[in-house]
Design an enzyme around this catalytic site. Structure first.
Site, PDB file in Angstrom:
ATOM      1  N   PHE A   2       0.846  -1.178   0.000  1.00  0.00           N
ATOM      2  CA  PHE A   2       0.000   0.000   0.000  1.00  0.00           C
ATOM      3  C   PHE A   2       0.896   1.248   0.000  1.00  0.00           C
ATOM      4  O   PHE A   2       2.127   1.139   0.027  1.00  0.00           O
ATOM      5  CB  PHE A   2      -0.906  -0.001   1.233  1.00  0.00           C
ATOM      6  CG  PHE A   2      -1.712  -1.272   1.388  1.00  0.00           C
ATOM      7  CD1 PHE A   2      -2.956  -1.389   0.809  1.00  0.00           C
ATOM      8  CD2 PHE A   2      -1.211  -2.351   2.116  1.00  0.00           C
ATOM      9  CE1 PHE A   2      -3.697  -2.564   0.945  1.00  0.00           C
ATOM     10  CE2 PHE A   2      -1.935  -3.522   2.248  1.00  0.00           C
ATOM     11  CZ  PHE A   2      -3.186  -3.634   1.666  1.00  0.00           C
ATOM     12  N   SER A  42      -6.579  -7.920  -0.926  1.00  0.00           N
ATOM     13  CA  SER A  42      -6.111  -7.305   0.319  1.00  0.00           C
ATOM     14  C   SER A  42      -6.628  -5.881   0.414  1.00  0.00           C
ATOM     15  O   SER A  42      -6.507  -5.109  -0.542  1.00  0.00           O
ATOM     16  CB  SER A  42      -4.575  -7.290   0.367  1.00  0.00           C
ATOM     17  OG  SER A  42      -4.063  -8.592   0.409  1.00  0.00           O
ATOM     18  N   CYS A  49      -3.687  -4.877   7.073  1.00  0.00           N
ATOM     19  CA  CYS A  49      -3.997  -5.591   5.839  1.00  0.00           C
ATOM     20  C   CYS A  49      -4.861  -6.808   6.153  1.00  0.00           C
ATOM     21  O   CYS A  49      -4.440  -7.713   6.883  1.00  0.00           O
ATOM     22  CB  CYS A  49      -2.702  -6.027   5.159  1.00  0.00           C
ATOM     23  SG  CYS A  49      -2.963  -6.985   3.644  1.00  0.00           S
ATOM     24  N   THR A  51      -7.742  -9.800   4.465  1.00  0.00           N
ATOM     25  CA  THR A  51      -8.079 -10.501   3.230  1.00  0.00           C
ATOM     26  C   THR A  51      -9.586 -10.631   3.067  1.00  0.00           C
ATOM     27  O   THR A  51     -10.284 -11.087   3.981  1.00  0.00           O
ATOM     28  CB  THR A  51      -7.450 -11.904   3.226  1.00  0.00           C
ATOM     29  OG1 THR A  51      -6.028 -11.776   3.341  1.00  0.00           O
ATOM     30  CG2 THR A  51      -7.783 -12.650   1.940  1.00  0.00           C
ATOM     31  N   ALA A  69      -7.716 -12.127  12.870  1.00  0.00           N
ATOM     32  CA  ALA A  69      -7.274 -13.282  13.652  1.00  0.00           C
ATOM     33  C   ALA A  69      -6.714 -12.859  15.006  1.00  0.00           C
ATOM     34  O   ALA A  69      -6.607 -11.676  15.319  1.00  0.00           O
ATOM     35  CB  ALA A  69      -6.245 -14.079  12.866  1.00  0.00           C
ATOM     36  N   HIS A 107       1.208  -4.244   7.655  1.00  0.00           N
ATOM     37  CA  HIS A 107       1.472  -5.104   8.807  1.00  0.00           C
ATOM     38  C   HIS A 107       1.775  -4.206  10.005  1.00  0.00           C
ATOM     39  O   HIS A 107       2.926  -3.809  10.219  1.00  0.00           O
ATOM     40  CB  HIS A 107       2.659  -6.034   8.533  1.00  0.00           C
ATOM     41  CG  HIS A 107       2.447  -6.914   7.340  1.00  0.00           C
ATOM     42  ND1 HIS A 107       3.476  -7.436   6.590  1.00  0.00           N
ATOM     43  CD2 HIS A 107       1.295  -7.353   6.744  1.00  0.00           C
ATOM     44  CE1 HIS A 107       2.985  -8.159   5.602  1.00  0.00           C
ATOM     45  NE2 HIS A 107       1.667  -8.125   5.679  1.00  0.00           N
ATOM     46  N   THR A 152       4.421  12.304   7.786  1.00  0.00           N
ATOM     47  CA  THR A 152       5.812  12.665   8.012  1.00  0.00           C
ATOM     48  C   THR A 152       6.006  13.009   9.478  1.00  0.00           C
ATOM     49  O   THR A 152       5.230  13.781  10.054  1.00  0.00           O
ATOM     50  CB  THR A 152       6.212  13.876   7.147  1.00  0.00           C
ATOM     51  OG1 THR A 152       6.033  13.547   5.769  1.00  0.00           O
ATOM     52  CG2 THR A 152       7.664  14.267   7.389  1.00  0.00           C
TER      53      THR A 152
END
Length: 202
Positions: A2, A42, A49, A51, A69, A107, A152
């Site tokens: 991404f 995704s 992220c 699914t 999960a 992640h 930033t």
């Protein structure tokens, strides 16, 4: 992969705990064209992220299902999500897409806590605290992803850092709702992580 550029705001319309609460099945309403949401795709949800396992249209609005999960629930703000929670969404990059922010894996590394908010003319300044482990990857003028938004870093002091949010970002994301004491998902810059690993290996 991404870029940290939010393309829609989604809303959780149902949440079903399964596997004795170790898995949450989420249904998220969005404005994406249903025909473009494939099973297995995704989508970053507040920087996490996830699914797609199903999708459809209801009352003229697209939706997609994802599973959060146990590890996701333990390490991110997903454990606090509930029905009506609104989320920053971003579709995965396609070849040829503009890299408008910076390279983001989706992640989340952990959580940062908002310690102050200062509303300024035309922008807002937020200060965060995080763990020492993550702080070593954060540098002034470096990139960071907070709740899926590429930002930033403005200042850094030990395990505390700040960012300035421009009006456009406040208007098109959920960042305008951030409050002191709140938690956000944090993903440190991949380049910083790899540089640190290379240094450790010498």
């Amino acid at each position: 992969m991404f870029t940290g550029i939010v393309t829609d705001i989604g809303e959780i319309v149902s949440l079903t705990p399964t596997a004795q609460g170790q898995l949450h099945r989420l249904r998220i309403a969005c404005r994406y064209d249903r025909a473009t949401i494939a099973d297995g795709a995704s989508i970053a949800c507040n920087g996490v992220c996830l699914t797609v396992v199903a999708s459809g249209v209801e009352a003229g609005k697209s939706w997609f299902d994802v599973d959060a999960a146990a590890e996701t629930l333990a390490l991110t703000t997903a454990r606090h999500w509930k029905v009506d929670t609104r989320l920053n969404l971003e579709r995965a990059l396609k070849i040829g897409d503009e890299l408008g922010g910076h390279i983001v894996a989706g992640h989340a590394d952990g959580i940062a806590t908002i310690v102050s908010r200062e509303d300024l003319p035309d922008m807002a300044r937020f200060e965060f605290s995080t763990t020492q482990e993550l702080a070593r990857f954060i540098a002034t003028k470096g990139s960071i992803t907070l709740d899926g938004v590429s930002l930033t870093v403005n200042t850094v002091a030990d395990a505390t850092f700040s960012v300035l949010i421009i009006p456009h970002t406040l208007n098109v994301t959920m960042l305008s709702g951030w409050k002191v004491g709140g938690e956000v998902n944090i993903e440190v810059d991949l380049m910083a992580r790899y540089a640190a690993r290379l240094t450790e290996m010498k």
